[in-house]
Design a protein around this motif. Sequence first.
Motif, mmCIF file in Angstrom:
data_model
loop_
_atom_site.group_PDB
_atom_site.id
_atom_site.type_symbol
_atom_site.label_atom_id
_atom_site.label_comp_id
_atom_site.label_asym_id
_atom_site.label_seq_id
_atom_site.Cartn_x
_atom_site.Cartn_y
_atom_site.Cartn_z
ATOM 1 N N LYS A 16 0.787 -1.187 -0.092
ATOM 2 C CA LYS A 16 0.125 -0.171 0.028
ATOM 3 C C LYS A 16 0.841 1.091 0.061
ATOM 4 O O LYS A 16 0.454 2.157 -0.636
ATOM 5 C CB LYS A 16 -1.071 -0.049 1.253
ATOM 6 N N SER A 35 0.789 10.847 9.203
ATOM 7 C CA SER A 35 0.422 10.468 10.237
ATOM 8 C C SER A 35 1.684 10.520 11.400
ATOM 9 O O SER A 35 2.700 10.625 11.189
ATOM 10 C CB SER A 35 0.133 8.885 10.303
ATOM 11 N N ARG A 39 5.724 4.230 16.777
ATOM 12 C CA ARG A 39 6.619 3.434 16.437
ATOM 13 C C ARG A 39 7.936 3.757 15.899
ATOM 14 O O ARG A 39 8.224 5.109 15.488
ATOM 15 C CB ARG A 39 6.040 2.531 15.266
ATOM 16 N N ARG A 42 11.863 3.278 10.523
ATOM 17 C CA ARG A 42 12.738 2.117 9.635
ATOM 18 C C ARG A 42 13.713 2.984 8.977
ATOM 19 O O ARG A 42 13.536 4.171 8.600
ATOM 20 C CB ARG A 42 11.552 1.402 8.714
ATOM 21 N N TYR A 51 6.262 9.806 8.310
ATOM 22 C CA TYR A 51 5.558 9.964 9.611
ATOM 23 C C TYR A 51 5.868 11.033 10.450
ATOM 24 O O TYR A 51 7.284 11.595 10.179
ATOM 25 C CB TYR A 51 5.669 8.673 10.594
ATOM 26 N N GLU A 70 -8.571 10.945 14.223
ATOM 27 C CA GLU A 70 -8.670 9.295 14.734
ATOM 28 C C GLU A 70 -7.368 9.067 15.218
ATOM 29 O O GLU A 70 -6.446 9.405 14.476
ATOM 30 C CB GLU A 70 -9.175 8.557 13.495
ATOM 31 N N TYR A 74 -2.225 -0.317 17.079
ATOM 32 C CA TYR A 74 -1.891 -1.072 16.117
ATOM 33 C C TYR A 74 -0.605 -2.048 16.726
ATOM 34 O O TYR A 74 0.263 -1.375 16.710
ATOM 35 C CB TYR A 74 -1.584 -0.549 14.702
ATOM 36 N N TYR A 79 -0.852 5.020 16.116
ATOM 37 C CA TYR A 79 -0.917 5.882 14.649
ATOM 38 C C TYR A 79 -2.429 6.789 14.934
ATOM 39 O O TYR A 79 -3.145 6.285 15.386
ATOM 40 C CB TYR A 79 -1.228 4.793 13.876
ATOM 41 N N GLY A 80 -2.065 8.010 14.584
ATOM 42 C CA GLY A 80 -3.172 8.934 14.355
ATOM 43 C C GLY A 80 -2.972 9.963 13.203
ATOM 44 O O GLY A 80 -1.959 10.079 12.936
ATOM 45 N N THR A 81 -4.247 10.336 12.790
ATOM 46 C CA THR A 81 -4.352 11.329 11.740
ATOM 47 C C THR A 81 -4.606 12.646 12.404
ATOM 48 O O THR A 81 -5.590 12.942 13.191
ATOM 49 C CB THR A 81 -5.671 11.053 10.749
ATOM 50 N N ASP A 99 -3.686 7.033 4.682
ATOM 51 C CA ASP A 99 -3.241 5.725 4.805
ATOM 52 C C ASP A 99 -3.373 5.115 5.963
ATOM 53 O O ASP A 99 -2.427 5.322 7.095
ATOM 54 C CB ASP A 99 -1.912 5.592 4.046
ATOM 55 N N ILE A 100 -4.477 4.415 6.590
ATOM 56 C CA ILE A 100 -4.793 4.041 7.880
ATOM 57 C C ILE A 100 -5.391 2.662 8.058
ATOM 58 O O ILE A 100 -5.692 2.192 7.131
ATOM 59 C CB ILE A 100 -5.645 5.286 8.629
ATOM 60 N N GLU A 101 -5.257 2.260 9.134
ATOM 61 C CA GLU A 101 -5.546 0.911 9.257
ATOM 62 C C GLU A 101 -7.119 0.745 9.669
ATOM 63 O O GLU A 101 -7.885 2.085 9.597
ATOM 64 C CB GLU A 101 -4.600 0.036 10.386
ATOM 65 N N ARG A 146 2.456 -9.337 13.060
ATOM 66 C CA ARG A 146 1.728 -8.806 11.854
ATOM 67 C C ARG A 146 1.062 -9.470 11.040
ATOM 68 O O ARG A 146 -0.098 -9.159 10.339
ATOM 69 C CB ARG A 146 2.909 -8.098 11.157
HETATM 70 P P1 5GP Z 1 3.532 0.738 9.558
HETATM 71 O O1 5GP Z 1 4.161 0.672 10.782
HETATM 72 O O2 5GP Z 1 3.634 -0.290 8.566
HETATM 73 O O3 5GP Z 1 3.874 1.940 8.758
HETATM 74 O O4 5GP Z 1 1.963 1.155 9.465
HETATM 75 C C1 5GP Z 1 1.058 -0.152 10.501
HETATM 76 C C2 5GP Z 1 -0.384 0.583 10.041
HETATM 77 O O5 5GP Z 1 -0.827 1.518 10.690
HETATM 78 C C3 5GP Z 1 -0.707 0.306 8.418
HETATM 79 O O6 5GP Z 1 -2.104 -0.202 8.322
HETATM 80 C C4 5GP Z 1 -1.290 1.923 8.303
HETATM 81 O O7 5GP Z 1 -2.149 2.174 7.380
HETATM 82 C C5 5GP Z 1 -1.525 2.276 9.561
HETATM 83 N N1 5GP Z 1 -1.487 3.893 10.069
HETATM 84 C C6 5GP Z 1 -0.590 4.495 9.599
HETATM 85 N N2 5GP Z 1 -1.007 5.857 9.948
HETATM 86 C C7 5GP Z 1 -2.061 5.792 10.628
HETATM 87 C C8 5GP Z 1 -2.948 6.731 11.307
HETATM 88 O O8 5GP Z 1 -2.946 7.792 11.314
HETATM 89 N N3 5GP Z 1 -4.149 6.275 11.971
HETATM 90 C C9 5GP Z 1 -4.470 4.816 11.912
HETATM 91 N N4 5GP Z 1 -5.556 4.389 12.342
HETATM 92 N N5 5GP Z 1 -3.658 4.030 11.235
HETATM 93 C C10 5GP Z 1 -2.471 4.290 10.700
#
Ligand code: 5GP
Length: 213
Positions: A16, A35, A39, A42, A51, A70, A74, A79-81, A99-101, A146
């Motif tokens: 994604k 967001s 975490r 990387r 991020y 929101e 996770y 994680y937040g917007t 791009d959110i879960e 995961r």
């Molecule tokens: P990753 O750690 O792989 O970057 O992201 C892990 C998950 O967190 C992914 O499914 C991603 O879409 C989700 N994610 C990233 N930013 C946000 C956010 O702001 N809010 C939410 N609810 N999920 C998020």
Amino acid sequence: MTPLLVILSAPSGTGKTTIARALRTSRDDVGFSISATTRARRDGEEEGVDYFFLTANAFQRKIDAEEFVEWARYGKERYGTLASEVRRILDSGKHAVLDIEIQGARMVRERVANVVSIFILPPSAEALQERLAGRSTEDDEALAARLALAVEELEAAPEYDYIVVNEDRAQAVADVAGIIDAESHRASRLTDLDATIERLGDELENLARSTKA
Ligand code: 5GP
């Protein structure tokens, strides 16, 4: 053009983020909400680009200050917007892509009218596992966690408006772009731009207030 709020969700490892990056470079009418997360960064990720990397305390302060549209847990992280991010994009007249879960997606979809939600599916379970295993930052425990999360997330796919299978990256990018184009031409969306931005802004402010933990 009517700016849209577009949710992109997928189990992590589905590709994604790569799709999102390709969309960002090929479309200047699309803005990506950056967001906040607790975490660790990387390799190759940049602060304020991929991020906003926050400590748990800094993240909590933003929850308390009602800065999130929101947020969700996770795995072990949060994680937040940020409302400011969505505002920034919509104010520039662009479609805002989140791009959110799935939990965050549910929250936004329930409370903001006319959101377009897209779920990206991996072509196979093996492909997903390979992509996740290829990440050097993930240890075995994190990988297993995961994968378990991915199963749970896949079950949420039917809640979305559109499903795109990431069999071929270029095709998947074209599919997402096509969905955005079609949705922005819906007759029901062709209202006055200022009124749309105003409405989305009001809804987001209400949302930020009601997501306070
Ligand atoms: P990753 O750690 O792989 O970057 O992201 C892990 C998950 O967190 C992914 O499914 C991603 O879409 C989700 N994610 C990233 N930013 C946000 C956010 O702001 N809010 C939410 N609810 N999920 C998020």
